[in-house]
Each structure stands twice: as C-alpha cells, then as structure tokens.
Design a protein around this motif. Structure first.
Motif, PDB file in Angstrom:
ATOM      1  N   ILE A 259       0.967   2.398   9.834  1.00 51.75           N
ATOM      2  CA  ILE A 259       0.604   1.190   9.637  1.00 51.75           C
ATOM      3  C   ILE A 259       1.452   0.818   7.989  1.00 51.75           C
ATOM      4  O   ILE A 259       1.130   1.638   7.345  1.00 51.75           O
ATOM      5  CB  ILE A 259      -0.763   1.101   9.234  1.00 51.75           C
ATOM      6  N   CYS A 260       2.045  -0.395   8.092  1.00 53.96           N
ATOM      7  CA  CYS A 260       2.660  -0.577   7.162  1.00 53.96           C
ATOM      8  C   CYS A 260       2.030  -1.722   6.680  1.00 53.96           C
ATOM      9  O   CYS A 260       2.013  -3.311   7.219  1.00 53.96           O
ATOM     10  CB  CYS A 260       4.322  -1.232   7.554  1.00 53.96           C
ATOM     11  N   LEU A 261       1.466  -1.795   5.430  1.00 53.75           N
ATOM     12  CA  LEU A 261       0.781  -2.907   4.878  1.00 53.75           C
ATOM     13  C   LEU A 261       1.694  -3.404   3.680  1.00 53.75           C
ATOM     14  O   LEU A 261       1.950  -2.929   2.714  1.00 53.75           O
ATOM     15  CB  LEU A 261      -0.595  -2.368   4.444  1.00 53.75           C
TER      16      LEU A 261
ATOM     17  N   LEU B 189      -0.284   5.502   6.546  1.00 52.28           N
ATOM     18  CA  LEU B 189      -0.435   4.471   5.786  1.00 52.28           C
ATOM     19  C   LEU B 189       0.799   4.352   5.069  1.00 52.28           C
ATOM     20  O   LEU B 189       1.112   5.347   4.283  1.00 52.28           O
ATOM     21  CB  LEU B 189      -1.592   4.422   5.125  1.00 52.28           C
ATOM     22  N   CYS B 190       1.621   3.262   4.977  1.00 51.00           N
ATOM     23  CA  CYS B 190       2.534   3.011   4.431  1.00 51.00           C
ATOM     24  C   CYS B 190       2.302   1.730   3.379  1.00 51.00           C
ATOM     25  O   CYS B 190       2.069   0.643   4.289  1.00 51.00           O
ATOM     26  CB  CYS B 190       4.016   2.935   5.223  1.00 51.00           C
ATOM     27  N   VAL B 191       2.543   1.597   2.338  1.00 51.69           N
ATOM     28  CA  VAL B 191       2.310   0.452   1.426  1.00 51.69           C
ATOM     29  C   VAL B 191       3.809  -0.134   1.129  1.00 51.69           C
ATOM     30  O   VAL B 191       4.704   0.903   0.682  1.00 51.69           O
ATOM     31  CB  VAL B 191       1.489   0.438   0.372  1.00 51.69           C
ATOM     32  N   PHE B 192       4.225  -1.397   1.129  1.00 51.32           N
ATOM     33  CA  PHE B 192       5.395  -1.744   0.744  1.00 51.32           C
ATOM     34  C   PHE B 192       5.445  -2.983  -0.350  1.00 51.32           C
ATOM     35  O   PHE B 192       4.485  -3.935   0.101  1.00 51.32           O
ATOM     36  CB  PHE B 192       6.290  -1.866   1.827  1.00 51.32           C
ATOM     37  N   ALA B 193       6.441  -3.248  -0.827  1.00 52.65           N
ATOM     38  CA  ALA B 193       6.544  -4.516  -1.605  1.00 52.65           C
ATOM     39  C   ALA B 193       8.174  -4.419  -1.580  1.00 52.65           C
ATOM     40  O   ALA B 193       8.857  -4.723  -0.689  1.00 52.65           O
ATOM     41  CB  ALA B 193       5.738  -4.845  -3.089  1.00 52.65           C
ATOM     42  N   GLY B 194       8.622  -4.566  -2.992  1.00 55.17           N
ATOM     43  CA  GLY B 194      10.025  -4.200  -3.065  1.00 55.17           C
ATOM     44  C   GLY B 194      10.558  -3.115  -2.697  1.00 55.17           C
ATOM     45  O   GLY B 194      11.684  -2.753  -2.426  1.00 55.17           O
ATOM     46  N   ASP B 195       9.638  -1.994  -2.896  1.00 54.51           N
ATOM     47  CA  ASP B 195       9.907  -0.602  -2.445  1.00 54.51           C
ATOM     48  C   ASP B 195       8.758  -0.416  -1.531  1.00 54.51           C
ATOM     49  O   ASP B 195       7.833  -1.197  -1.260  1.00 54.51           O
ATOM     50  CB  ASP B 195       9.797   0.411  -3.602  1.00 54.51           C
TER      51      ASP B 195
ATOM     52  N   ALA C 106      -8.662   8.259   6.113  1.00 57.04           N
ATOM     53  CA  ALA C 106      -7.872   7.119   6.227  1.00 57.04           C
ATOM     54  C   ALA C 106      -8.841   5.915   5.785  1.00 57.04           C
ATOM     55  O   ALA C 106      -8.099   4.721   5.076  1.00 57.04           O
ATOM     56  CB  ALA C 106      -7.591   6.957   7.741  1.00 57.04           C
ATOM     57  N   GLN C 107     -10.080   5.737   6.126  1.00 56.31           N
ATOM     58  CA  GLN C 107     -10.672   4.818   5.506  1.00 56.31           C
ATOM     59  C   GLN C 107     -10.830   4.469   4.146  1.00 56.31           C
ATOM     60  O   GLN C 107     -10.533   3.620   3.396  1.00 56.31           O
ATOM     61  CB  GLN C 107     -12.265   4.777   6.114  1.00 56.31           C
ATOM     62  N   LEU C 108     -10.801   5.687   3.472  1.00 57.70           N
ATOM     63  CA  LEU C 108     -11.073   5.712   1.870  1.00 57.70           C
ATOM     64  C   LEU C 108      -9.726   5.462   1.408  1.00 57.70           C
ATOM     65  O   LEU C 108      -9.556   4.492   0.375  1.00 57.70           O
ATOM     66  CB  LEU C 108     -11.260   7.189   1.528  1.00 57.70           C
ATOM     67  N   PHE C 109      -8.495   5.828   1.997  1.00 60.48           N
ATOM     68  CA  PHE C 109      -7.160   5.393   1.327  1.00 60.48           C
ATOM     69  C   PHE C 109      -7.020   3.905   1.550  1.00 60.48           C
ATOM     70  O   PHE C 109      -6.439   3.323   0.764  1.00 60.48           O
ATOM     71  CB  PHE C 109      -6.223   6.266   1.991  1.00 60.48           C
ATOM     72  N   THR C 110      -7.473   3.439   2.807  1.00 58.74           N
ATOM     73  CA  THR C 110      -7.325   2.084   2.830  1.00 58.74           C
ATOM     74  C   THR C 110      -8.128   1.257   1.799  1.00 58.74           C
ATOM     75  O   THR C 110      -7.561   0.234   1.404  1.00 58.74           O
ATOM     76  CB  THR C 110      -7.602   1.653   4.320  1.00 58.74           C
TER      77      THR C 110
END
Length: 366
Positions: A126-128, A166-172, A186-190
């Motif tokens: 999941i890329c958020l 989980l993958c989070v992104f903005a400029g990086d 996974a729920q806690l990290f989200t």
C-alpha cells in the motif's frame, strides 16, 4: 483346572497382543520415512488402554461366577462346558479390536505425503501519499489523509491470509512497514502515519512505485500495489518502472481521493483552526485532486482506478478487485504434509472384530 487354563491362555493372549503392537512399531521404525515411530496428534486417547486390563478382569469375574453357580446349583445352564481356549480366543480378538480403535482415536501420523493445492495468497504493497495536499479537509470536514488511513484500516480488517506492507511517499518514498501477516501491527503503523514523516514535499509517484516493488518477496505469489493519492503529481513521470510492473504482472489499483472543489492546505494539520498556506502573493493555496492523473496512471499500468469523494469510501469495489487478483493469479502447488494412518488402525480393528464374532459363533455352537 478349567479356571487355571483360562488364566494361562489370557496371559498368552496378552503377550500375543503386545507382540503384535511391538511388531507394528518395529515395522514403522524400519521404513525409509525418517525411521521413527508414528506420532499421535491426540495422545490423550492412549490413556484408554486401561480398558484392556478391565476387560480381562471382567471376563475373569464372569468365569468365576459361572464356576461358583455350577458348584452350588448344578444347573444344566451352568453345566454347559465351554472350551477355555475358545473363550480366550474370543476375548483376544475383542481386546485387539479395542486396541486398534484406541490407536485410531489417537490419530496416528507417520511420514509425509504429497498433496496438490492452490495458493491464493497475495502480497499487497500500500502506497500512501502523505504530501501536504493530503491534509486538506474537503471530505465532509475530514482530511484526505484521515480518510485514506481509515480506508486502509477497513481494508486490513477484511484481509485473510494476505501479506500487507506500507509505503509512504511525498517528494521521497520510504517503507513504513515491511510485508507482514500481522494485521494488528499493520493497523498500529497505519494509525501513526503523519504528513510530517517526510520533509521533502511533492508527490513522487515514480519513487513510490519503485519502493513498493522492492518490498515484494521473490516467490511466485501474486502481487499488487494499492496507491492512495489525491493525484497532485509534481514529478517527471518517465521511468522504466512502468514496464517492469507490467512485465511482472503486478496488479495496480489507484484510489483517487478528494472532493472536486478541493480546499485550502492547513499550516498545522493537527489544529483545525490553524491558518492556511499562502503563495508568494499572499493568496490562499487551494488544492484540488486530480482524478485524471490516477486514471492515466492506472491505464499505463494496466490497472484499475477508483475515484472517491466520500469520507467513508465503499470498500466493496477495492475488495472485489483484490479477490479477483487472488483468484486469477492463483498457482498450483505440491505440498508435503504428515500422512495420517488412522484408517489402517480402523481396518485392523474391523478385522479383529470379525474374528471376535467368528469365535463367539463357534463358542455358541459348542
């Protein structure tokens, strides 16, 4: 004399039973599958072997009663002569059948056998998008990132057996959680995700895709990328990652989130009353989602785009797509499992029971 013979025959029959069970144990210990004795998955049933001495004591008591009644009354019913050998043989087969039934109840397993199965496990990256524009509160007073996190949480609650990362992104882009089957973690990290995790602002879709691909394992399980973004892309979109995703048949699902009218970007996402961001001319920056970008991205990756402006998105469409990926990309596998052999114990019990019935018939005709 007759009672003495019965006791002798009984000890002999018990010895024969022990020899049979010991012989079976020796046979299994000499087979190629690890040279080990069977393992019982329900060993508590083996305590039922205490029934064996009880049955012999019951038979012994029955014979004593008959002998006593014969001496006291001399009744023709008790004067009837029965061979101690036939009586013991009858008891032997009954006891042997009980032994094998107890073994069957204990569920013996021995060695391994190959079975064919279908693997429908799935790896989901999941890329958020956590760029500043995701803090816009244009979804019934809630921010896009809040709705996205709730969507991910609802999706996790519906999973069963899939691995999720989980993958989070903005400029990086960065990995927030590697692939795991621990849905609680996974729920806690989200829940902890904030837009402040990445200081370099922007919406670098390319790096997000590259990071998510690196999260996958090298096995043959089907894989999919689920990207949640408002579609405000500020980066160059030319990359080989698109070809790679298509060639590897990695499923892609893009969820575009945000209302059509958009909204201002708050300076402090945690404070609903904070001032809004302004441009160099002092005007409030209005951020509107770009659903067309999500659709184009999905088309480029042979994927599916889902656009929503709801604070509580309907997860049915997403789950349908994920289940479709599992079913269409399942694979046939050969598994090795422990082989259950209780059926053989049941068969031997039935054979022994037939011997007991036959002996009872001979005894009745004497």
């Amino acid at each position: 004399m007759k009672m003495r013979k019965y006791i002798v025959y009984s000890f002999v029959s018990i010895g024969v039973i022990l020899l049979i069970l010991g012989g079976l144990n020796y046979y299994f210990s000499q087979t190629p599958q690890g040279k080990s004795t069977p393992i019982f998955t329900k060993p508590a049933y083996l305590y039922m072997f205490w029934i064996i001495p009880i049955t012999y004591l019951a038979y012994y008591r029955n014979q004593r009663i008959k002998e006593t009644l014969k001496k006291q009354y001399g009744s023709p019913l008790y004067n009837k002569e029965t061979s101690p050998f036939i009586t013991t043989v009858s008891q032997f087969f009954l006891t042997l059948s009980i032994c094998f039934l107890i073994i069957a109840l204990a569920q013996p397993v021995f060695g391994k056998k190959k079975v064919k199965g279908v693997s429908k496990s799935l790896e989901i990256a999941i890329c958020l998008d956590i760029s500043n524009s995701m803090n816009v509160r244009d979804l019934q007073g809630q921010s896009r990132i809040e709705v996205a996190k709730r969507t991910i949480g609802g999706l996790i609650n519906q999973l069963s057996g899939e691995k999720i990362g989980l993958c989070v992104f903005a400029g990086d882009a960065m990995v927030q959680l590697p692939l795991t089957s621990d849905y609680q973690t996974a729920q806690l990290f989200t829940e902890e995700i904030q837009s402040s995790y990445i200081s370099n602002q922007g919406t670098n879709i390319i790096e997000a895709l590259e990071t998510s691909v690196l999260m996958f394992s090298k096995n043959n399980d089907p894989k999919c990328i689920l990207m949640i973004s408002d579609g405000e892309d500020h980066e160059n979109q030319q990359s080989e990652i698109y070809n790679f995703i298509r060639e590897q048949q990695i499923a892609f699902y893009g969820i575009g989130i945000g209302s059509s009218h958009g909204g201002p970007i708050p300076e402090d996402p945690k404070d609903p009353n904070s001032a809004n961001k302004r441009d160099a001319n002092g005007f409030t920056v209005n951020s509107a989602p770009n659903p067309n970008f999500i659709k184009d991205l999905a088309n480029r990756l042979n994927g599916t785009a889902i656009i929503t402006s709801e604070a509580y998105p309907d997860l049915d469409a997403i789950l349908t797509e994920i289940n479709h990926a599992k079913s269409t990309k399942s694979r046939n596998l050969d598994f090795e499992i422990k082989a259950s052999i209780y059926e053989y114990a049941v068969l031997l019990a039935l054979i022994s029971l037939s011997g007991w019935i036959l002996a009872k018939g001979i005894k009745a005709n004497e």
